[in-house]
Design a protein around this motif. Structure first.
Motif, PDB file in Angstrom:
ATOM      1  N   LYS A  36       0.824  -1.219   0.000  1.00  0.00           N
ATOM      2  CA  LYS A  36       0.000   0.000   0.000  1.00  0.00           C
ATOM      3  C   LYS A  36       0.854   1.262   0.000  1.00  0.00           C
ATOM      4  N   ARG A  37       0.266   2.295  -0.530  1.00  0.00           N
ATOM      5  CA  ARG A  37       0.860   3.637  -0.536  1.00  0.00           C
ATOM      6  C   ARG A  37       0.116   4.452   0.507  1.00  0.00           C
ATOM      7  N   LYS A  57       9.571   2.865  -0.021  1.00  0.00           N
ATOM      8  CA  LYS A  57       9.915   3.739  -1.137  1.00  0.00           C
ATOM      9  C   LYS A  57       9.260   5.100  -0.996  1.00  0.00           C
ATOM     10  N   LYS A  58      10.019   6.112  -1.377  1.00  0.00           N
ATOM     11  CA  LYS A  58       9.494   7.471  -1.469  1.00  0.00           C
ATOM     12  C   LYS A  58       8.800   7.587  -2.811  1.00  0.00           C
ATOM     13  N   VAL A  59       7.608   8.154  -2.816  1.00  0.00           N
ATOM     14  CA  VAL A  59       6.889   8.370  -4.063  1.00  0.00           C
ATOM     15  C   VAL A  59       7.412   9.647  -4.687  1.00  0.00           C
ATOM     16  N   PRO A  69      12.482  10.316  -9.364  1.00  0.00           N
ATOM     17  CA  PRO A  69      11.913   8.969  -9.489  1.00  0.00           C
ATOM     18  C   PRO A  69      11.563   8.386  -8.123  1.00  0.00           C
ATOM     19  N   THR A  70      10.691   7.381  -8.116  1.00  0.00           N
ATOM     20  CA  THR A  70      10.387   6.646  -6.903  1.00  0.00           C
ATOM     21  C   THR A  70      11.624   5.829  -6.532  1.00  0.00           C
ATOM     22  N   ALA A 125      -0.494   0.114  -4.269  1.00  0.00           N
ATOM     23  CA  ALA A 125       0.763   0.553  -4.862  1.00  0.00           C
ATOM     24  C   ALA A 125       1.189  -0.444  -5.925  1.00  0.00           C
ATOM     25  N   SER A 126       1.696   0.074  -7.030  1.00  0.00           N
ATOM     26  CA  SER A 126       2.145  -0.820  -8.107  1.00  0.00           C
ATOM     27  C   SER A 126       3.633  -0.696  -8.365  1.00  0.00           C
TER      28      SER A 126
END
Length: 128
Positions: A36-37, A57-59, A69-70, A125-126
């Protein structure tokens, strides 16, 4: 005068004893956050992805711009309602933070004691 001070002190103690993080504790935060984001506010935007691998990860604004970029910024783990974040530092160490995850309607609250440090919504999240 002494009576007024005593009543004031008891009010503060009783008020703090009943202060709680909004919503109900999430009993399996790892299951809820995995893949999930989170879009939350914490002194600014907090947008991170909880990969099932444990990567955090940072979006970014996207790789199409080539500017932001992520990227992997650390790791995350959960035990019951407690979520621990380990943010990577340039020297190889980490800054660690642990929150208790609560849910109130569609809003998730990340709390330390009764203090809500961030709150926001989850989406699929993808980017993992």
């Amino acid at each position: 005068m002494k009576k007024a001070v005593l009543v004031g002190a008891l009010s503060i103690i009783v008020g703090n004893a009943y202060a709680v993080c909004p919503g109900n504790a999430v009993p399996d935060a790892g299951f809820v956050l995995s893949g999930k984001r989170i879009d939350a506010a914490v002194g600014g935007d907090w947008k991170e992805i909880h990969c099932s691998s444990g990567d955090l990860k940072k979006v970014g604004t996207g790789t199409s711009t080539g500017v932001d970029p992520t990227t992997v910024i650390g790791s995350w783990s959960a035990t019951e309602s407690d979520v621990t974040y380990k943010y990577n530092k340039p020297d190889g160490s980490t800054n660690d933070f642990t929150f208790e995850l609560h849910k109130q309607g569609e809003i998730y609250n990340f709390c330390v004691g009764a203090d809500t440090k961030a709150s926001g919504t989850l989406s699929d999240a993808s980017d993992c």
